[in-house]
Design a protein around this motif. Structure first.
Motif, PDB file in Angstrom:
ATOM      1  N   SER A   8       0.805  -1.226   0.000  1.00 28.49           N
ATOM      2  CA  SER A   8       0.000   0.000   0.000  1.00 28.49           C
ATOM      3  C   SER A   8       0.839   1.279   0.000  1.00 28.49           C
ATOM      4  O   SER A   8       0.330   2.353  -0.275  1.00 28.49           O
ATOM      5  N   LYS A   9       2.132   1.166   0.277  1.00 29.84           N
ATOM      6  CA  LYS A   9       3.020   2.335   0.259  1.00 29.84           C
ATOM      7  C   LYS A   9       3.955   2.321  -0.947  1.00 29.84           C
ATOM      8  O   LYS A   9       4.961   3.012  -0.977  1.00 29.84           O
ATOM      9  N   ASN A  10       3.615   1.513  -1.948  1.00 27.86           N
ATOM     10  CA  ASN A  10       4.368   1.384  -3.203  1.00 27.86           C
ATOM     11  C   ASN A  10       5.761   0.790  -3.025  1.00 27.86           C
ATOM     12  O   ASN A  10       6.660   1.057  -3.809  1.00 27.86           O
ATOM     13  N   ASN A  11       5.948  -0.033  -2.010  1.00 24.63           N
ATOM     14  CA  ASN A  11       7.195  -0.757  -1.823  1.00 24.63           C
ATOM     15  C   ASN A  11       7.069  -2.130  -2.456  1.00 24.63           C
ATOM     16  O   ASN A  11       6.002  -2.752  -2.402  1.00 24.63           O
ATOM     17  N   LEU A  12       8.161  -2.616  -3.051  1.00 24.10           N
ATOM     18  CA  LEU A  12       8.149  -3.964  -3.606  1.00 24.10           C
ATOM     19  C   LEU A  12       7.909  -4.978  -2.496  1.00 24.10           C
ATOM     20  O   LEU A  12       8.430  -4.837  -1.385  1.00 24.10           O
ATOM     21  N   ILE A  13       7.137  -6.007  -2.818  1.00 17.95           N
ATOM     22  CA  ILE A  13       6.892  -7.083  -1.870  1.00 17.95           C
ATOM     23  C   ILE A  13       7.861  -8.215  -2.209  1.00 17.95           C
ATOM     24  O   ILE A  13       7.869  -8.727  -3.330  1.00 17.95           O
ATOM     25  N   VAL A  14       8.677  -8.577  -1.226  1.00 16.33           N
ATOM     26  CA  VAL A  14       9.691  -9.602  -1.437  1.00 16.33           C
ATOM     27  C   VAL A  14       9.645 -10.591  -0.277  1.00 16.33           C
ATOM     28  O   VAL A  14       9.716 -10.200   0.880  1.00 16.33           O
ATOM     29  N   PHE A  15       9.520 -11.851  -0.578  1.00 13.44           N
ATOM     30  CA  PHE A  15       9.605 -12.934   0.392  1.00 13.44           C
ATOM     31  C   PHE A  15      10.618 -13.941  -0.143  1.00 13.44           C
ATOM     32  O   PHE A  15      10.260 -15.007  -0.624  1.00 13.44           O
ATOM     33  N   GLY A  16      11.892 -13.583  -0.099  1.00 15.36           N
ATOM     34  CA  GLY A  16      12.927 -14.428  -0.684  1.00 15.36           C
ATOM     35  C   GLY A  16      13.031 -14.189  -2.175  1.00 15.36           C
ATOM     36  O   GLY A  16      14.113 -14.069  -2.728  1.00 15.36           O
ATOM     37  N   ASN A  17      11.902 -14.085  -2.839  1.00 16.54           N
ATOM     38  CA  ASN A  17      11.800 -13.751  -4.261  1.00 16.54           C
ATOM     39  C   ASN A  17      10.821 -12.592  -4.406  1.00 16.54           C
ATOM     40  O   ASN A  17      10.021 -12.337  -3.512  1.00 16.54           O
ATOM     41  N   PHE A  18      10.889 -11.934  -5.538  1.00 15.80           N
ATOM     42  CA  PHE A  18       9.915 -10.884  -5.804  1.00 15.80           C
ATOM     43  C   PHE A  18       8.539 -11.517  -5.972  1.00 15.80           C
ATOM     44  O   PHE A  18       8.388 -12.563  -6.581  1.00 15.80           O
ATOM     45  N   VAL A  19       7.544 -10.868  -5.421  1.00 16.70           N
ATOM     46  CA  VAL A  19       6.161 -11.301  -5.589  1.00 16.70           C
ATOM     47  C   VAL A  19       5.623 -10.603  -6.838  1.00 16.70           C
ATOM     48  O   VAL A  19       5.910  -9.429  -7.068  1.00 16.70           O
ATOM     49  N   THR A  20       4.866 -11.331  -7.635  1.00 10.23           N
ATOM     50  CA  THR A  20       4.314 -10.740  -8.861  1.00 10.23           C
ATOM     51  C   THR A  20       2.796 -10.777  -8.824  1.00 10.23           C
ATOM     52  O   THR A  20       2.183 -11.510  -8.050  1.00 10.23           O
ATOM     53  N   ARG A  21       2.224  -9.958  -9.677  1.00 10.22           N
ATOM     54  CA  ARG A  21       0.781  -9.945  -9.878  1.00 10.22           C
ATOM     55  C   ARG A  21       0.528 -10.155 -11.361  1.00 10.22           C
ATOM     56  O   ARG A  21       1.294  -9.697 -12.200  1.00 10.22           O
ATOM     57  N   SER A  22      -0.589 -10.780 -11.660  1.00  7.11           N
ATOM     58  CA  SER A  22      -0.960 -10.964 -13.061  1.00  7.11           C
ATOM     59  C   SER A  22      -2.463 -10.797 -13.196  1.00  7.11           C
ATOM     60  O   SER A  22      -3.181 -10.632 -12.212  1.00  7.11           O
ATOM     61  N   GLY A  23      -2.918 -10.802 -14.431  1.00  6.04           N
ATOM     62  CA  GLY A  23      -4.353 -10.690 -14.686  1.00  6.04           C
ATOM     63  C   GLY A  23      -4.929  -9.367 -14.231  1.00  6.04           C
ATOM     64  O   GLY A  23      -4.294  -8.314 -14.337  1.00  6.04           O
ATOM     65  N   ILE A  24      -6.124  -9.435 -13.689  1.00  2.28           N
ATOM     66  CA  ILE A  24      -6.848  -8.225 -13.310  1.00  2.28           C
ATOM     67  C   ILE A  24      -6.155  -7.472 -12.179  1.00  2.28           C
ATOM     68  O   ILE A  24      -6.197  -6.245 -12.116  1.00  2.28           O
ATOM     69  N   ASP A  25      -5.473  -8.196 -11.279  1.00  4.17           N
ATOM     70  CA  ASP A  25      -4.734  -7.539 -10.191  1.00  4.17           C
ATOM     71  C   ASP A  25      -3.583  -6.703 -10.739  1.00  4.17           C
ATOM     72  O   ASP A  25      -3.302  -5.617 -10.238  1.00  4.17           O
ATOM     73  N   ALA A  26      -2.918  -7.196 -11.760  1.00  2.52           N
ATOM     74  CA  ALA A  26      -1.814  -6.446 -12.380  1.00  2.52           C
ATOM     75  C   ALA A  26      -2.340  -5.189 -13.065  1.00  2.52           C
ATOM     76  O   ALA A  26      -1.736  -4.117 -12.949  1.00  2.52           O
ATOM     77  N   VAL A  27      -3.468  -5.306 -13.758  1.00  2.00           N
ATOM     78  CA  VAL A  27      -4.050  -4.140 -14.432  1.00  2.00           C
ATOM     79  C   VAL A  27      -4.410  -3.063 -13.412  1.00  2.00           C
ATOM     80  O   VAL A  27      -4.073  -1.888 -13.586  1.00  2.00           O
ATOM     81  N   ALA A  28      -5.079  -3.457 -12.335  1.00  4.20           N
ATOM     82  CA  ALA A  28      -5.497  -2.484 -11.314  1.00  4.20           C
ATOM     83  C   ALA A  28      -4.288  -1.774 -10.715  1.00  4.20           C
ATOM     84  O   ALA A  28      -4.283  -0.547 -10.569  1.00  4.20           O
ATOM     85  N   GLN A  29      -3.247  -2.523 -10.377  1.00  2.12           N
ATOM     86  CA  GLN A  29      -2.053  -1.914  -9.803  1.00  2.12           C
ATOM     87  C   GLN A  29      -1.358  -1.002 -10.811  1.00  2.12           C
ATOM     88  O   GLN A  29      -0.923   0.102 -10.472  1.00  2.12           O
ATOM     89  N   ASP A  30      -1.264  -1.432 -12.065  1.00  4.91           N
ATOM     90  CA  ASP A  30      -0.591  -0.622 -13.082  1.00  4.91           C
ATOM     91  C   ASP A  30      -1.336   0.678 -13.367  1.00  4.91           C
ATOM     92  O   ASP A  30      -0.714   1.724 -13.572  1.00  4.91           O
ATOM     93  N   ILE A  31      -2.661   0.644 -13.366  1.00  9.85           N
ATOM     94  CA  ILE A  31      -3.441   1.867 -13.580  1.00  9.85           C
ATOM     95  C   ILE A  31      -3.226   2.829 -12.413  1.00  9.85           C
ATOM     96  O   ILE A  31      -3.036   4.034 -12.606  1.00  9.85           O
ATOM     97  N   LYS A  32      -3.241   2.290 -11.202  1.00  7.89           N
ATOM     98  CA  LYS A  32      -2.976   3.131 -10.030  1.00  7.89           C
ATOM     99  C   LYS A  32      -1.617   3.818 -10.180  1.00  7.89           C
ATOM    100  O   LYS A  32      -1.484   5.015  -9.949  1.00  7.89           O
ATOM    101  N   ASN A  33      -0.611   3.080 -10.590  1.00  2.00           N
ATOM    102  CA  ASN A  33       0.728   3.656 -10.751  1.00  2.00           C
ATOM    103  C   ASN A  33       0.784   4.672 -11.885  1.00  2.00           C
ATOM    104  O   ASN A  33       1.491   5.677 -11.787  1.00  2.00           O
ATOM    105  N   LEU A  34       0.031   4.436 -12.963  1.00  2.83           N
ATOM    106  CA  LEU A  34      -0.036   5.426 -14.047  1.00  2.83           C
ATOM    107  C   LEU A  34      -0.565   6.759 -13.529  1.00  2.83           C
ATOM    108  O   LEU A  34      -0.053   7.826 -13.872  1.00  2.83           O
TER     109      LEU A  34
END
Length: 108
Positions: A8-34
């Motif tokens: 929620s503070k625009n920090n990367l989420i990492v648990f040993g590896n980078f966490v990724t988002r795909s599908g509709i969750d990725a679109v929502a996050q990318d629009i927010k960042n735009l």
């Protein structure tokens, strides 16, 4: 499309590896960042983003709405903006939208 997950503070989420988002969750996050990117903030293309200082100083909700719409439609996964609302509350710009995307309908 896959994107790196942010908290929620625009920090990367990492648990040993980078966490990724795909599908509709990725679109929502990318629009927010735009919409959060200010013009000249992106060092590889200083024209990207929104010049919020100039935009808000014109005191026109319709102009703000038009610029937000333009910015959202830069994402090729957005097929249509079904609804968009822009308002100012306590000196903060509030944006909500219903977007038809290649991944489905989302509300941001």
């Amino acid at each position: 499309m896959t994107t790196l997950a942010l908290d929620s503070k625009n920090n990367l989420i990492v648990f040993g590896n980078f966490v990724t988002r795909s599908g509709i969750d990725a679109v929502a996050q990318d629009i927010k960042n735009l919409l959060l990117m200010w013009q000249k903030e992106y060092p590889f293309n200083l024209t990207k983003g929104i010049n919020y200082y100039e935009l808000v100083s014109q005191n026109s909700n319709s102009l703000v709405k038009k610029e937000i719409t333009r910015r959202i439609l830069e994402d090729k996964r957005i097929l249509n903006i079904a609804e968009i609302n822009v308002s100012f509350e306590r000196q903060q710009l509030k944006i909500s939208a219903t977007l038809e995307t290649t991944e489905g309908v989302i509300r941001i």
